[in-house]
Design a protein around this motif. Sequence first.
Motif, PDB file in Angstrom:
ATOM      1  N   MET A 176       0.854  -1.165   0.000  1.00 59.40           N
ATOM      2  CA  MET A 176       0.000   0.000   0.000  1.00 59.40           C
ATOM      3  C   MET A 176       0.901   1.229   0.000  1.00 59.40           C
ATOM      4  N   ARG A 177       0.488   2.237  -0.727  1.00 57.66           N
ATOM      5  CA  ARG A 177       1.259   3.471  -0.836  1.00 57.66           C
ATOM      6  C   ARG A 177       0.369   4.643  -0.417  1.00 57.66           C
ATOM      7  N   ILE A 178       0.911   5.485   0.456  1.00 55.63           N
ATOM      8  CA  ILE A 178       0.232   6.693   0.904  1.00 55.63           C
ATOM      9  C   ILE A 178       1.112   7.867   0.514  1.00 55.63           C
ATOM     10  N   GLU A 179       0.575   8.746  -0.316  1.00 53.73           N
ATOM     11  CA  GLU A 179       1.340   9.881  -0.815  1.00 53.73           C
ATOM     12  C   GLU A 179       0.742  11.183  -0.287  1.00 53.73           C
ATOM     13  N   PHE A 180       1.586  11.980   0.319  1.00 56.32           N
ATOM     14  CA  PHE A 180       1.196  13.310   0.774  1.00 56.32           C
ATOM     15  C   PHE A 180       1.663  14.254  -0.323  1.00 56.32           C
ATOM     16  N   ARG A 181       0.750  14.721  -1.148  1.00 51.30           N
ATOM     17  CA  ARG A 181       1.140  15.564  -2.274  1.00 51.30           C
ATOM     18  C   ARG A 181       1.509  16.961  -1.802  1.00 51.30           C
ATOM     19  N   GLU A 182       2.555  17.509  -2.413  1.00 52.10           N
ATOM     20  CA  GLU A 182       2.985  18.850  -2.052  1.00 52.10           C
ATOM     21  C   GLU A 182       1.825  19.822  -2.230  1.00 52.10           C
ATOM     22  N   ASN A 183       1.497  20.534  -1.161  1.00 52.32           N
ATOM     23  CA  ASN A 183       0.419  21.525  -1.163  1.00 52.32           C
ATOM     24  C   ASN A 183      -0.940  20.929  -1.534  1.00 52.32           C
ATOM     25  N   GLY A 184      -1.096  19.621  -1.340  1.00 55.18           N
ATOM     26  CA  GLY A 184      -2.332  18.971  -1.754  1.00 55.18           C
ATOM     27  C   GLY A 184      -2.775  17.862  -0.820  1.00 55.18           C
ATOM     28  N   PRO A 185      -3.594  16.946  -1.342  1.00 50.42           N
ATOM     29  CA  PRO A 185      -4.233  15.925  -0.518  1.00 50.42           C
ATOM     30  C   PRO A 185      -3.324  14.752  -0.166  1.00 50.42           C
ATOM     31  N   ILE A 186      -3.869  13.873   0.636  1.00 50.74           N
ATOM     32  CA  ILE A 186      -3.267  12.575   0.914  1.00 50.74           C
ATOM     33  C   ILE A 186      -3.904  11.603  -0.086  1.00 50.74           C
ATOM     34  N   VAL A 187      -3.077  10.941  -0.879  1.00 48.75           N
ATOM     35  CA  VAL A 187      -3.576  10.011  -1.880  1.00 48.75           C
ATOM     36  C   VAL A 187      -3.181   8.601  -1.469  1.00 48.75           C
ATOM     37  N   ILE A 188      -4.166   7.738  -1.347  1.00 54.13           N
ATOM     38  CA  ILE A 188      -3.923   6.354  -0.942  1.00 54.13           C
ATOM     39  C   ILE A 188      -4.249   5.433  -2.106  1.00 54.13           C
ATOM     40  N   HIS A 206      -7.353  26.719  -3.924  1.00 54.90           N
ATOM     41  CA  HIS A 206      -7.938  28.060  -3.867  1.00 54.90           C
ATOM     42  C   HIS A 206      -7.597  28.822  -2.592  1.00 54.90           C
ATOM     43  N   ILE A 207      -7.156  28.092  -1.559  1.00 56.97           N
ATOM     44  CA  ILE A 207      -6.896  28.765  -0.283  1.00 56.97           C
ATOM     45  C   ILE A 207      -5.403  28.949   0.017  1.00 56.97           C
ATOM     46  N   GLY A 208      -4.565  28.459  -0.888  1.00 53.84           N
ATOM     47  CA  GLY A 208      -3.128  28.621  -0.687  1.00 53.84           C
ATOM     48  C   GLY A 208      -2.528  27.673   0.325  1.00 53.84           C
ATOM     49  N   PHE A 209      -3.097  26.490   0.465  1.00 49.05           N
ATOM     50  CA  PHE A 209      -2.584  25.487   1.399  1.00 49.05           C
ATOM     51  C   PHE A 209      -1.140  25.132   1.050  1.00 49.05           C
ATOM     52  N   VAL A 210      -0.285  25.083   2.051  1.00 46.32           N
ATOM     53  CA  VAL A 210       1.121  24.765   1.849  1.00 46.32           C
ATOM     54  C   VAL A 210       1.521  23.644   2.809  1.00 46.32           C
ATOM     55  N   ALA A 211       2.088  22.578   2.241  1.00 46.67           N
ATOM     56  CA  ALA A 211       2.580  21.459   3.047  1.00 46.67           C
ATOM     57  C   ALA A 211       3.563  20.669   2.196  1.00 46.67           C
ATOM     58  N   PRO A 212       4.557  20.072   2.825  1.00 45.80           N
ATOM     59  CA  PRO A 212       5.560  19.318   2.067  1.00 45.80           C
ATOM     60  C   PRO A 212       5.031  17.984   1.552  1.00 45.80           C
ATOM     61  N   ALA A 213       5.723  17.464   0.546  1.00 50.16           N
ATOM     62  CA  ALA A 213       5.402  16.149   0.005  1.00 50.16           C
ATOM     63  C   ALA A 213       6.092  15.070   0.835  1.00 50.16           C
ATOM     64  N   ALA A 214       5.495  13.887   0.853  1.00 52.98           N
ATOM     65  CA  ALA A 214       6.081  12.733   1.527  1.00 52.98           C
ATOM     66  C   ALA A 214       5.396  11.474   1.005  1.00 52.98           C
ATOM     67  N   VAL A 215       6.019  10.339   1.214  1.00 55.65           N
ATOM     68  CA  VAL A 215       5.447   9.058   0.794  1.00 55.65           C
ATOM     69  C   VAL A 215       5.670   8.036   1.901  1.00 55.65           C
ATOM     70  N   ILE A 216       4.648   7.235   2.158  1.00 57.91           N
ATOM     71  CA  ILE A 216       4.753   6.095   3.064  1.00 57.91           C
ATOM     72  C   ILE A 216       4.428   4.858   2.247  1.00 57.91           C
ATOM     73  N   GLU A 217       5.313   3.879   2.276  1.00 62.13           N
ATOM     74  CA  GLU A 217       5.071   2.617   1.583  1.00 62.13           C
ATOM     75  C   GLU A 217       4.934   1.540   2.645  1.00 62.13           C
ATOM     76  N   LEU A 218       3.827   0.820   2.632  1.00 65.77           N
ATOM     77  CA  LEU A 218       3.571  -0.236   3.597  1.00 65.77           C
ATOM     78  C   LEU A 218       3.792  -1.586   2.927  1.00 65.77           C
ATOM     79  N   ASP A 219       4.449  -2.465   3.616  1.00 68.24           N
ATOM     80  CA  ASP A 219       4.706  -3.813   3.117  1.00 68.24           C
ATOM     81  C   ASP A 219       3.414  -4.612   3.235  1.00 68.24           C
ATOM     82  N   GLU A 220       2.852  -4.981   2.096  1.00 67.19           N
ATOM     83  CA  GLU A 220       1.571  -5.714   2.073  1.00 67.19           C
ATOM     84  C   GLU A 220       1.659  -7.041   2.827  1.00 67.19           C
TER      85      GLU A 220
END
Length: 76
Positions: free
Chosen positions: A1-13, A55-69
Motif C-alpha cells: 500500500m502506498r500513501i502519498e502526501f502531495r505537495e500543497n495537496g491531498p493525501i492520496v492512498i 484556492h486557499i493557498g494550502f502549503v505542506a511538504p510532500a512525503a510518501v509512506i510505503e507499507l509492506d503488504e
Amino acid sequence: MRIEFRENGPIVIETGGRYTYRHGGLEQVIEKSRVSLCRCGQSSNKPFCDATHKHIGFVAPAAVIELDEQALHAGG
C-alpha cells in the motif's frame, strides 16, 4: 500500500482497487484504485479532497509512506 502526501495537496492512498468507507453507521464499498483525502481541512466533502487546497493557498511538504503488504496481512 502506498500513501502519498502531495505537495500543497491531498493525501492520496492507492487502494489496490477497492475500499470500504464507513461513516454515520453506513458502509459503502467503493471500487477505485485510489482515494484522495483532504489535508487542508477545508474540503466541503470531508474526508475526501474537493481541491479547495488550490484556492486557499494550502502549503505542506510532500512525503510518501510505503507499507509492506505481506507484513500487513501477517499482522506484523
